[in-house]
Design a protein around this motif. Structure first.
Motif, PDB file in Angstrom:
ATOM      1  N   GLY A 171       0.818  -1.203   0.000  1.00  0.00           N
ATOM      2  CA  GLY A 171       0.000   0.000   0.000  1.00  0.00           C
ATOM      3  C   GLY A 171       0.849   1.248   0.000  1.00  0.00           C
ATOM      4  O   GLY A 171       1.351   1.683  -1.028  1.00  0.00           O
ATOM      5  N   HIS A 172       1.072   1.812   1.187  1.00  0.00           N
ATOM      6  CA  HIS A 172       1.851   3.042   1.283  1.00  0.00           C
ATOM      7  C   HIS A 172       2.498   3.087   2.656  1.00  0.00           C
ATOM      8  O   HIS A 172       2.140   2.315   3.555  1.00  0.00           O
ATOM      9  N   PRO A 173       3.468   3.978   2.884  1.00  0.00           N
ATOM     10  CA  PRO A 173       4.103   4.082   4.195  1.00  0.00           C
ATOM     11  C   PRO A 173       3.093   4.457   5.272  1.00  0.00           C
ATOM     12  O   PRO A 173       2.176   5.250   5.035  1.00  0.00           O
ATOM     13  N   GLY A 174       3.256   3.891   6.435  1.00  0.00           N
ATOM     14  CA  GLY A 174       2.353   4.203   7.537  1.00  0.00           C
ATOM     15  C   GLY A 174       1.096   3.368   7.491  1.00  0.00           C
ATOM     16  O   GLY A 174       0.823   2.660   6.521  1.00  0.00           O
ATOM     17  N   PRO A 175       0.276   3.416   8.535  1.00  0.00           N
ATOM     18  CA  PRO A 175      -0.937   2.608   8.610  1.00  0.00           C
ATOM     19  C   PRO A 175      -1.912   2.900   7.471  1.00  0.00           C
ATOM     20  O   PRO A 175      -2.111   4.051   7.097  1.00  0.00           O
ATOM     21  N   ALA A 176      -2.495   1.842   6.918  1.00  0.00           N
ATOM     22  CA  ALA A 176      -3.545   1.972   5.908  1.00  0.00           C
ATOM     23  C   ALA A 176      -4.876   2.044   6.648  1.00  0.00           C
ATOM     24  O   ALA A 176      -5.447   1.035   7.022  1.00  0.00           O
ATOM     25  N   ARG A 177      -5.385   3.255   6.846  1.00  0.00           N
ATOM     26  CA  ARG A 177      -6.559   3.469   7.694  1.00  0.00           C
ATOM     27  C   ARG A 177      -7.876   3.440   6.929  1.00  0.00           C
ATOM     28  O   ARG A 177      -8.937   3.341   7.529  1.00  0.00           O
ATOM     29  N   CYS A 178      -7.812   3.555   5.638  1.00  0.00           N
ATOM     30  CA  CYS A 178      -9.042   3.533   4.840  1.00  0.00           C
ATOM     31  C   CYS A 178      -8.760   2.784   3.544  1.00  0.00           C
ATOM     32  O   CYS A 178      -7.816   3.113   2.830  1.00  0.00           O
ATOM     33  N   VAL A 179      -9.567   1.759   3.269  1.00  0.00           N
ATOM     34  CA  VAL A 179      -9.414   0.959   2.060  1.00  0.00           C
ATOM     35  C   VAL A 179     -10.777   0.836   1.404  1.00  0.00           C
ATOM     36  O   VAL A 179     -11.738   0.395   2.036  1.00  0.00           O
ATOM     37  N   ARG A 180     -10.876   1.217   0.129  1.00  0.00           N
ATOM     38  CA  ARG A 180     -12.140   1.152  -0.572  1.00  0.00           C
ATOM     39  C   ARG A 180     -11.939   0.682  -2.012  1.00  0.00           C
ATOM     40  O   ARG A 180     -10.952   1.038  -2.657  1.00  0.00           O
ATOM     41  N   PHE A 181     -12.892  -0.109  -2.475  1.00  0.00           N
ATOM     42  CA  PHE A 181     -12.867  -0.622  -3.836  1.00  0.00           C
ATOM     43  C   PHE A 181     -13.751   0.249  -4.710  1.00  0.00           C
ATOM     44  O   PHE A 181     -14.832   0.658  -4.297  1.00  0.00           O
ATOM     45  N   ASN A 182     -13.299   0.501  -5.932  1.00  0.00           N
ATOM     46  CA  ASN A 182     -14.110   1.237  -6.892  1.00  0.00           C
ATOM     47  C   ASN A 182     -15.328   0.389  -7.248  1.00  0.00           C
ATOM     48  O   ASN A 182     -15.180  -0.771  -7.638  1.00  0.00           O
ATOM     49  N   PRO A 183     -16.554   0.912  -7.147  1.00  0.00           N
ATOM     50  CA  PRO A 183     -17.737   0.098  -7.408  1.00  0.00           C
ATOM     51  C   PRO A 183     -17.932  -0.277  -8.866  1.00  0.00           C
ATOM     52  O   PRO A 183     -18.721  -1.166  -9.171  1.00  0.00           O
ATOM     53  N   ARG A 184     -17.211   0.381  -9.791  1.00  0.00           N
ATOM     54  CA  ARG A 184     -17.412   0.113 -11.212  1.00  0.00           C
ATOM     55  C   ARG A 184     -16.164  -0.439 -11.884  1.00  0.00           C
ATOM     56  O   ARG A 184     -16.265  -1.228 -12.820  1.00  0.00           O
ATOM     57  N   LEU A 185     -14.999  -0.023 -11.435  1.00  0.00           N
ATOM     58  CA  LEU A 185     -13.755  -0.446 -12.067  1.00  0.00           C
ATOM     59  C   LEU A 185     -12.935  -1.290 -11.108  1.00  0.00           C
ATOM     60  O   LEU A 185     -13.118  -1.222  -9.898  1.00  0.00           O
ATOM     61  N   ALA A 186     -12.044  -2.092 -11.642  1.00  0.00           N
ATOM     62  CA  ALA A 186     -11.208  -2.968 -10.828  1.00  0.00           C
ATOM     63  C   ALA A 186     -10.047  -2.173 -10.245  1.00  0.00           C
ATOM     64  O   ALA A 186      -8.896  -2.337 -10.621  1.00  0.00           O
ATOM     65  N   MET A 187     -10.365  -1.278  -9.324  1.00  0.00           N
ATOM     66  CA  MET A 187      -9.361  -0.426  -8.705  1.00  0.00           C
ATOM     67  C   MET A 187      -9.567  -0.391  -7.202  1.00  0.00           C
ATOM     68  O   MET A 187     -10.695  -0.436  -6.714  1.00  0.00           O
TER      69      MET A 187
END
Length: 255
Positions: A181-197
């Motif tokens: 992911g990225h440096p530091g805690p990943a506090r929010c994770v969300r999937f795109n509802p239309r695209l594979a992102m």
């Protein structure tokens, strides 16, 4: 239209149809299920979040601190996000505990804000609440962690249980894969509802150089990771066939 007065701050979620909503009350370790047409009455189902595996660690067991609720797209499963080292999946109709989603080393929950902090006796909310969610088809569950990486679990392995014994340990699932992911805690994770992102965010993402992390998916999830930075540079590793992804420059314009 109505007012519920739980004894403490609670966590709520609607199902996909909007006909049912759930209320998690940490003070009692209970999840209350309400019918929107009869919310002024008692809940039609009360679920106790009891994890028998916690008794093997300490006694009395340290109860989970619930920080988020979300129903699967078909309304059959309820995902319970917790601040500790695991999340849970319940049967949304019967309330049975079906699966325990374990984070690697059971030490990456967001109850702590830094790895060097110690966990106390009483569970705390910490900086969690938005770090776990379903993919749009509810086939997978994604969650961030203290190390900034994103864990992915296969929800297809979770099967209903008939008349389960509450003392029987739930199905314990390890991540199918982990994505940088990225440096530091990943506090929010969300999937795109239309695209594979897939997008992840944290405190460091705002305070330092922002970037977006995308999980490129196909029928065989996942197939790779692409990281796009404001300067236009890209880095990442991919396996299998991956379509080109164009990241608009406007995403990186300062607000």
């Amino acid at each position: 239209r109505g007012l519920l007065t739980p004894p403490a701050a609670s966590v709520v979620a609607y199902d996909a149809t909007g006909a049912v909503f759930a209320v998690a009350v940490n003070q009692y370790s209970r999840i209350l299920m309400y019918d929107v047409k009869n919310y002024d009455k008692e809940p039609f189902l009360t679920v106790a979040l009891d994890d028998p595996t916690l008794k093997l660690i300490s006694f009395p067991p340290r109860v989970p601190f619930m920080t988020s609720l979300s129903f699967s797209s078909d309304g059959k499963l309820l995902l319970v996000g917790c601040s500790g080292g695991a999340h849970y999946v319940l049967d949304a109709f019967e309330g049975h505990l079906l699966a325990k989603l374990e984070l690697p080393d059971n030490n990456l929950g967001l109850e702590r804000r830094r790895p060097e902090e110690r966990i106390g006796i009483q569970p705390q909310r910490g900086c969690s609440g938005e770090e776990v969610s379903w993919t749009p088809d509810s086939r997978f569950i994604v969650a961030g962690g203290l190390d900034g990486r994103i864990s992915v679990w296969d929800a297809g392995q979770i099967q209903p249980r008939d008349n389960p014994d509450p003392n029987t340990p739930p199905l314990c699932l390890q991540p199918l894969t982990r994505i940088d992911g990225h440096p530091g805690p990943a506090r929010c994770v969300r999937f795109n509802p239309r695209l594979a992102m897939l997008a992840s965010a944290g405190q460091e993402l705002v305070r330092t150089v922002p970037y977006l992390a995308y999980a490129l998916c196909s029928s065989d999830f996942p197939v790779g990771v692409l990281v796009a930075r404001p300067d236009g540079g890209r880095r990442g590793t991919c396996e299998g066939t991956v379509e080109e992804v164009v990241v608009p420059d406007r995403l990186f314009q300062p607000s």
